[in-house]
Design a protein around this motif. Structure first.
Motif, short mmCIF file in Angstrom:
data_model
loop_
_atom_site.label_atom_id
_atom_site.label_comp_id
_atom_site.label_asym_id
_atom_site.label_seq_id
_atom_site.Cartn_x
_atom_site.Cartn_y
_atom_site.Cartn_z
N MET A 193 0.84 -1.19 0.00
CA MET A 193 0.00 0.00 0.00
C MET A 193 0.88 1.26 0.00
SD MET A 193 -2.74 1.27 2.88
CE MET A 193 -3.58 -0.29 3.01
N GLU A 194 0.61 2.16 -0.92
CA GLU A 194 1.40 3.39 -1.01
C GLU A 194 1.06 4.32 0.15
OE1 GLU A 194 1.74 7.31 -3.89
OE2 GLU A 194 0.59 5.57 -4.57
N SER A 195 2.11 4.94 0.73
CA SER A 195 1.88 5.89 1.82
C SER A 195 1.49 7.24 1.26
CB SER A 195 3.14 6.04 2.68
OG SER A 195 3.30 4.92 3.51
N ILE A 196 0.36 7.76 1.74
CA ILE A 196 -0.09 9.10 1.38
C ILE A 196 0.56 10.12 2.31
CG2 ILE A 196 -2.13 10.62 1.37
CD1 ILE A 196 -2.27 8.76 -0.93
N ILE A 197 0.72 9.71 3.59
CA ILE A 197 1.35 10.56 4.61
C ILE A 197 2.45 9.76 5.29
CG2 ILE A 197 0.97 11.83 6.78
CD1 ILE A 197 -2.01 12.00 5.92
N ASP A 198 3.59 10.40 5.48
CA ASP A 198 4.71 9.72 6.15
C ASP A 198 5.46 10.73 7.01
OD1 ASP A 198 6.55 7.88 6.94
OD2 ASP A 198 7.37 7.45 4.95
N TYR A 199 5.28 10.63 8.33
CA TYR A 199 5.97 11.52 9.28
C TYR A 199 6.95 10.69 10.11
CZ TYR A 199 2.82 15.60 8.79
OH TYR A 199 2.12 16.69 8.33
N ARG A 200 8.15 11.26 10.32
CA ARG A 200 9.11 10.60 11.21
C ARG A 200 9.74 11.63 12.13
NH1 ARG A 200 12.40 7.22 6.94
NH2 ARG A 200 10.62 6.28 5.93
N LYS A 201 9.53 11.44 13.42
CA LYS A 201 10.13 12.28 14.47
C LYS A 201 9.89 13.78 14.21
CE LYS A 201 13.41 8.90 16.12
NZ LYS A 201 14.78 8.59 16.55
N VAL A 202 8.65 14.09 13.91
CA VAL A 202 8.27 15.48 13.62
C VAL A 202 7.92 16.20 14.92
CG1 VAL A 202 6.44 16.90 12.58
CG2 VAL A 202 7.50 15.05 11.26
N GLU A 203 8.38 17.45 15.03
CA GLU A 203 7.96 18.31 16.13
C GLU A 203 7.05 19.40 15.58
OE1 GLU A 203 11.07 19.96 18.52
OE2 GLU A 203 11.67 18.02 19.33
N ILE A 204 5.97 19.68 16.32
CA ILE A 204 5.02 20.71 15.90
C ILE A 204 5.00 21.81 16.95
CG2 ILE A 204 2.61 21.21 15.34
CD1 ILE A 204 2.35 18.21 14.56
N GLU A 205 5.28 23.03 16.49
CA GLU A 205 5.28 24.18 17.39
C GLU A 205 4.30 25.23 16.89
OE1 GLU A 205 9.24 25.68 17.61
OE2 GLU A 205 10.05 23.89 18.56
N ARG A 206 3.69 25.94 17.82
CA ARG A 206 2.84 27.09 17.49
C ARG A 206 3.13 28.20 18.47
NH1 ARG A 206 -3.11 25.59 15.39
NH2 ARG A 206 -2.78 27.60 14.41
N ALA A 207 3.45 29.38 17.92
CA ALA A 207 3.79 30.54 18.76
C ALA A 207 4.88 30.19 19.77
CB ALA A 207 2.55 31.08 19.47
N ASP A 208 5.94 29.52 19.27
CA ASP A 208 7.10 29.12 20.08
C ASP A 208 6.75 28.17 21.23
OD1 ASP A 208 8.87 30.63 18.54
OD2 ASP A 208 8.42 32.45 19.68
N ARG A 209 5.61 27.51 21.10
CA ARG A 209 5.21 26.53 22.14
C ARG A 209 5.17 25.15 21.50
NH1 ARG A 209 0.42 24.18 23.85
NH2 ARG A 209 -0.75 25.25 22.23
N LEU A 210 5.81 24.17 22.16
CA LEU A 210 5.81 22.81 21.64
C LEU A 210 4.42 22.20 21.80
CD1 LEU A 210 7.52 20.43 20.49
CD2 LEU A 210 7.85 19.70 22.86
N VAL A 211 3.81 21.82 20.68
CA VAL A 211 2.46 21.23 20.71
C VAL A 211 2.54 19.71 20.70
CG1 VAL A 211 0.26 21.07 19.49
CG2 VAL A 211 1.49 23.24 19.54
N MET A 212 3.40 19.17 19.81
CA MET A 212 3.60 17.72 19.73
C MET A 212 5.05 17.42 19.44
SD MET A 212 0.18 16.26 17.82
CE MET A 212 0.36 14.65 18.62
N LYS A 213 5.53 16.28 19.92
CA LYS A 213 6.93 15.90 19.72
C LYS A 213 7.02 14.46 19.24
CE LYS A 213 7.35 14.51 24.55
NZ LYS A 213 7.92 14.76 25.85
N GLU A 214 8.11 14.17 18.53
CA GLU A 214 8.40 12.79 18.10
C GLU A 214 7.22 12.14 17.38
OE1 GLU A 214 11.41 10.74 18.90
OE2 GLU A 214 12.21 12.75 19.11
#
Length: 221
Positions: free
Chosen positions: A1-22
């Motif tokens: 199955m082909e991957s439509i989305i592939d994230y690896r060890k992504v960090e998400i920040e908003r307004a210099d605040r860590l929202v999600m990690k790894e």
């Protein structure tokens, strides 16, 4: 199955605040995934990274539909978004024009020129969501469930492989919400990839599919 989305060890920040990690996960073609978690757990932020409304600054890999989000140029964003259908909780329909005119506006804005092709495509998507007989109505003349069906029709216009639905049943009564979720599952059965953010766990139980859980700044599942 082909991957439509592939994230690896992504960090998400908003307004210099860590929202999600790894954040590491992949989603295949035609897969239906629920994204669950408390309010403020990062569900919407994660969805917004997928259509480049929130930038990804750090990560090993972040790809959506073959686009590299870690090195995405501004001029590439409209092309990415053309391949993604987005369903919002609050509909975001233009209130000064009919349902059909809302759909026509999107097609014209994304480069469709032929009037007959535009009309044919509008007819196709309205039929797909069971709204072909109410296209002449203004948004305020439609119920919440009918407006959300028009929003899903709008998301389908450019034949996207990926549909992102952010709490699409949040403003609907339970019965109508179930009809909308059933429709989204039907679209996944036809080969589209659907990611639906929700906090309605009863709905998740009643319409089983893969569950990704936002908890304590991490994605589990």
């Amino acid at each position: 199955m082909e991957s439509i989305i592939d994230y690896r060890k992504v960090e998400i920040e908003r307004a210099d605040r860590l929202v999600m990690k790894e954040v590491s996960f992949s989603v295949g073609e035609g897969e239906f995934c629920y994204l669950v978690g408390k309010v403020g757990s990062g569900k919407s932020s994660l969805l917004k990274t997928m259509y480049a409304d929130v930038d990804i600054e750090h990560g090993e890999k972040a790809e959506v539909l073959g686009f590299d989000l870690l090195h995405l140029r501004r001029k590439q964003i409209p092309y990415l978004r053309r391949h993604i259908g987005i369903v919002f909780q609050d509909f975001q329909l233009l209130q000064d024009r009919s349902a059909k005119a809302n759909l026509r506006f999107v097609l014209e804005a994304t480069g469709w020129k032929s009037k007959s092709e535009i009309e044919d495509r509008i007819e196709e998507v309205l039929k797909a969501v069971g709204m072909e007989n109410k296209s002449y109505k203004m948004p305020h003349e439609l119920s919440g469930g009918e407006q959300q069906r028009i929003v899903i029709a709008r998301a389908l216009l450019n034949k996207p492989k990926l549909i992102l639905a952010d709490e699409p049943t949040g403003n609907l009564d339970p019965q109508t919400g179930y009809q909308i979720v059933s429709l989204l599952h039907k679209l996944a059965d036809e080969g589209r990839t659907i990611i639906m953010a929700t906090h309605n766990m009863q709905m998740v139980e009643d319409f089983p599919a893969r569950v990704l859980r936002c908890n304590d700044k991490e994605l589990i599942g």
